[in-house]
Scaffold this motif. Structure first.
Motif, PDB file in Angstrom:
ATOM      1  N   ASP A 456       0.816  -1.216   0.000  1.00  0.00           N
ATOM      2  CA  ASP A 456       0.000   0.000   0.000  1.00  0.00           C
ATOM      3  C   ASP A 456       0.852   1.270   0.000  1.00  0.00           C
ATOM      4  N   GLY A 457       2.187   1.127  -0.139  1.00  0.00           N
ATOM      5  CA  GLY A 457       3.080   2.278  -0.186  1.00  0.00           C
ATOM      6  C   GLY A 457       3.554   2.755   1.169  1.00  0.00           C
ATOM      7  N   LYS A 458       3.114   2.112   2.251  1.00  0.00           N
ATOM      8  CA  LYS A 458       3.518   2.551   3.581  1.00  0.00           C
ATOM      9  C   LYS A 458       4.889   1.981   3.975  1.00  0.00           C
ATOM     10  N   ILE A 459       5.631   2.799   4.727  1.00  0.00           N
ATOM     11  CA  ILE A 459       6.828   2.314   5.412  1.00  0.00           C
ATOM     12  C   ILE A 459       6.380   1.993   6.834  1.00  0.00           C
ATOM     13  N   LYS A 460       6.288   0.696   7.142  1.00  0.00           N
ATOM     14  CA  LYS A 460       5.699   0.293   8.415  1.00  0.00           C
ATOM     15  C   LYS A 460       6.580   0.686   9.590  1.00  0.00           C
ATOM     16  N   GLU A 461       7.872   0.399   9.495  1.00  0.00           N
ATOM     17  CA  GLU A 461       8.756   0.668  10.633  1.00  0.00           C
ATOM     18  C   GLU A 461      10.183   0.845  10.141  1.00  0.00           C
ATOM     19  N   TRP A 462      10.764   1.983  10.479  1.00  0.00           N
ATOM     20  CA  TRP A 462      12.161   2.253  10.112  1.00  0.00           C
ATOM     21  C   TRP A 462      12.662   3.353  11.026  1.00  0.00           C
ATOM     22  N   ASP A 463      13.825   3.181  11.599  1.00  0.00           N
ATOM     23  CA  ASP A 463      14.378   4.150  12.537  1.00  0.00           C
ATOM     24  C   ASP A 463      15.567   4.871  11.917  1.00  0.00           C
ATOM     25  N   VAL A 464      15.580   6.187  12.080  1.00  0.00           N
ATOM     26  CA  VAL A 464      16.668   7.009  11.559  1.00  0.00           C
ATOM     27  C   VAL A 464      17.505   7.481  12.744  1.00  0.00           C
ATOM     28  N   PRO A 465      18.767   7.055  12.839  1.00  0.00           N
ATOM     29  CA  PRO A 465      19.597   7.438  13.987  1.00  0.00           C
ATOM     30  C   PRO A 465      19.721   8.955  14.123  1.00  0.00           C
ATOM     31  N   GLY A 466      20.011   9.393  15.343  1.00  0.00           N
ATOM     32  CA  GLY A 466      20.201  10.814  15.580  1.00  0.00           C
ATOM     33  C   GLY A 466      21.395  11.360  14.821  1.00  0.00           C
ATOM     34  N   ARG A 467      21.278  12.635  14.424  1.00  0.00           N
ATOM     35  CA  ARG A 467      22.357  13.348  13.733  1.00  0.00           C
ATOM     36  C   ARG A 467      22.821  12.587  12.494  1.00  0.00           C
ATOM     37  N   SER A 468      21.872  12.201  11.658  1.00  0.00           N
ATOM     38  CA  SER A 468      22.236  11.414  10.483  1.00  0.00           C
ATOM     39  C   SER A 468      21.313  11.735   9.316  1.00  0.00           C
ATOM     40  N   ALA A 469      21.741  11.289   8.138  1.00  0.00           N
ATOM     41  CA  ALA A 469      20.937  11.407   6.920  1.00  0.00           C
ATOM     42  C   ALA A 469      20.935  10.054   6.227  1.00  0.00           C
ATOM     43  N   MET A 470      19.768   9.627   5.788  1.00  0.00           N
ATOM     44  CA  MET A 470      19.610   8.344   5.111  1.00  0.00           C
ATOM     45  C   MET A 470      19.093   8.581   3.694  1.00  0.00           C
ATOM     46  N   MET A 471      19.707   7.912   2.731  1.00  0.00           N
ATOM     47  CA  MET A 471      19.253   7.982   1.345  1.00  0.00           C
ATOM     48  C   MET A 471      19.080   6.559   0.838  1.00  0.00           C
ATOM     49  N   VAL A 472      17.896   6.250   0.328  1.00  0.00           N
ATOM     50  CA  VAL A 472      17.621   4.872  -0.067  1.00  0.00           C
ATOM     51  C   VAL A 472      17.205   4.796  -1.531  1.00  0.00           C
ATOM     52  N   VAL A 473      17.570   3.672  -2.138  1.00  0.00           N
ATOM     53  CA  VAL A 473      17.231   3.375  -3.530  1.00  0.00           C
ATOM     54  C   VAL A 473      16.748   1.927  -3.579  1.00  0.00           C
ATOM     55  N   PRO A 474      16.086   1.518  -4.663  1.00  0.00           N
ATOM     56  CA  PRO A 474      15.657   0.119  -4.752  1.00  0.00           C
ATOM     57  C   PRO A 474      16.830  -0.835  -4.566  1.00  0.00           C
ATOM     58  N   LYS A 475      16.607  -1.879  -3.799  1.00  0.00           N
ATOM     59  CA  LYS A 475      17.669  -2.840  -3.536  1.00  0.00           C
ATOM     60  C   LYS A 475      17.935  -3.668  -4.787  1.00  0.00           C
ATOM     61  N   PRO A 476      19.208  -3.791  -5.177  1.00  0.00           N
ATOM     62  CA  PRO A 476      19.528  -4.565  -6.389  1.00  0.00           C
ATOM     63  C   PRO A 476      19.097  -6.018  -6.248  1.00  0.00           C
TER      64      PRO A 476
END
Length: 476
Positions: A456-476
């Motif tokens: 349904d397009g939802k991200i159910k659960e994912w944690d982003v650590p403090g003082r950080s940046a996350m960039m995601v792409v489709p997994k190969p």
């Protein structure tokens, strides 16, 4: 010169910047293995005060990391009495490529090596002024009658090619364009045909040696029509200018130039600073806190910020803050995490040409704050280049914001890329976040952490650590 409408110009500029890259995968420190190698590159790096031979040596590495352009320091014969970097910004003779950075032969070989690596060279151009009269190459190099130059030893100029010496009044446009920077740098009459002719010859000489573009120093101190005229004979060269101002509305209207996005730097400093609000970054262009994408060279640090000390380097409303993102006015200590988070923002967003600053290699190691091969930057560059699409990489995936809080922001790039920045010390939890991302498994480009997007397009659960940046792409 034909006027180009904004949308068409955007396509032309982006097309010029994008360089096709071989599709083989290279291992790059900071990028998880198996993350695809982009088809295009669109990132500039400033190798500040690097010698031409030093630049030549790192070109293969720059290509591998995903850089498309290198901004090099002024190559013309300059005031060699001043061995420090600012001596290169004191031209003596535009017909000669020679000085502490290398010879004309070194310069040409650097350009040839850049061509063979598919990297473009952008040269720093200083045409608003010549040398500082308080530190002349030799006694009586310039003499005055009151505030008027009556004799000088510049090979290409006459006394009549210089404006009368005067202090700049920032509130007077004519003063900004005709008076002397710091009341010391001999200001050229850039409105005169003779000076413009020398400028044209210099740019054509550089292009003949393999140069692909120009960065114009002190652009606001030159008449706007100057740029279109001197660039007319080098029509395929890219050009951008330096205008240090925090309000996007104060920038001159010059079709021939893009600009450093100093307004965005000021906005990022406020947003990433203690007590700042990251939501200010969402509509920065609409709120006049950033330049429009087609005109913007987006950066976090450059030599103006890294080395600037005068009040005219100011990036806040009171012109007191001389250091930009990551600096504390009281301690002047650089917070590298704030700098990295700001880089994540400029590499994660749709607008602008991202630009990275690399410090002088002559500095002691403990003073070299900025490295072009920083592993986190390598991951951000990979993400940015993977967001380029379509024929020649012209298409841009749009920003679609999904997280908007004071300390954390997150946005999609189209339907298969995602960015989250968390400036707080605490972990930012993502729970049942609604997105329009395509369902499937995604990988964070720097650490390799998995992220699942449900049907349904939802991200159910994912944690982003403090003082950080996350960039995601489709997994190969």
């Amino acid at each position: 010169m034909n006027r180009i409408t904004a949308p068409a110009k955007w396509l032309c500029v982006v097309y010029w910047f994008l360089v096709v890259v071989p599709t083989r995968a290279d291992d790059v420190k900071g990028v998880v293995k198996n993350i695809p190698t982009p088809a295009h590159r669109n990132v500039m790096v400033q190798l500040f005060n690097w010698k031409f031979k030093e630049i030549e040596q790192v070109l293969p590495k720059l290509k591998q990391l995903g850089y498309s352009h290198v901004h090099v320091s002024p190559p013309q014969k300059s005031n060699e009495k001043v061995w420090q970097w600012w001596g290169r910004y004191q031209p003596i003779d535009f017909s000669v490529i020679s000085g502490p950075l290398g010879s004309e032969d070194d310069f040409k070989k650097m350009n040839e090596a850049a061509d063979s690596n598919g990297v473009n060279i952008v040269v720093d151009i200083v045409l608003s002024h010549t040398s500082d009269v308080t530190e002349m190459p030799e006694p009586d190099f310039v003499t005055f009658n009151n505030d008027v130059i009556v004799s000088e030893k510049f090979p290409q100029f006459d006394p009549g090619d210089f404006h009368r010496r005067c202090n700049i009044n920032d509130g007077d446009v004519n003063s900004v364009r005709t008076c002397w920077l710091s009341n010391a740098l001999a200001d050229l009459k850039t409105e005169s045909p003779h000076v413009r002719g020398i400028a044209k010859d210099y740019l054509k000489k550089l292009v003949g040696l393999g140069v692909d573009g120009f960065r114009f120093d002190a652009a606001k101190h030159i008449e706007p029509d100057f740029f279109g005229e001197v660039l007319h004979d080098v029509p395929n060269a890219y050009a951008f200018g330096e205008v240090i101002a925090s309000d996007s509305g104060s920038f001159p209207q010059i079709d021939a130039l893009d600009f450093y996005d100093f307004p965005l730097v000021a906005t990022m400093r406020r947003a990433f600073g203690f007590g700042g609000d990251l939501r200010d970054l969402k509509n920065a262009v609409q709120n006049h806190h950033a330049l429009p994408g087609p005109k913007a060279v987006t950066f976090v640090r450059n030599h103006d910020i890294d080395r600037g000390e005068a009040g005219d380097r100011g990036l806040d409303d009171n012109s007191l803050d001389t250091f930009g993102v990551g600096w504390n006015r009281q301690s002047h200590t650089l917070d590298r995490t704030d700098v990295i988070l700001a880089y994540a923002y400029i590499f994660g967003r749709e607008d602008g040409l991202p630009y990275v600053f690399a410090d002088m290699p002559t500095l002691p190691p403990n003073e070299q704050d900025d490295h072009f091969d920083n592993e986190q930057l390598a991951a951000f560059i990979r993400f940015h280049n993977l967001c380029l699409s379509g024929e020649n990489g012209v298409d841009r995936r749009p920003d679609i914001y999904r997280i908007e809080t004071a300390n954390a922001i997150g946005w999609q790039r189209g339907t298969d890329r995602f960015v989250v920045i968390n400036k707080a010390a605490e972990t930012f939890p993502i729970r049942n976040l609604v997105t329009s991302l395509r369902p499937g498994k995604y990988a964070e480009v720097h650490h390799g952490w998995d992220m699942d997007v449900q049907s349904d397009g939802k991200i159910k659960e994912w944690d982003v650590p403090g003082r950080s940046a996350m960039m995601v792409v489709p997994k190969p």
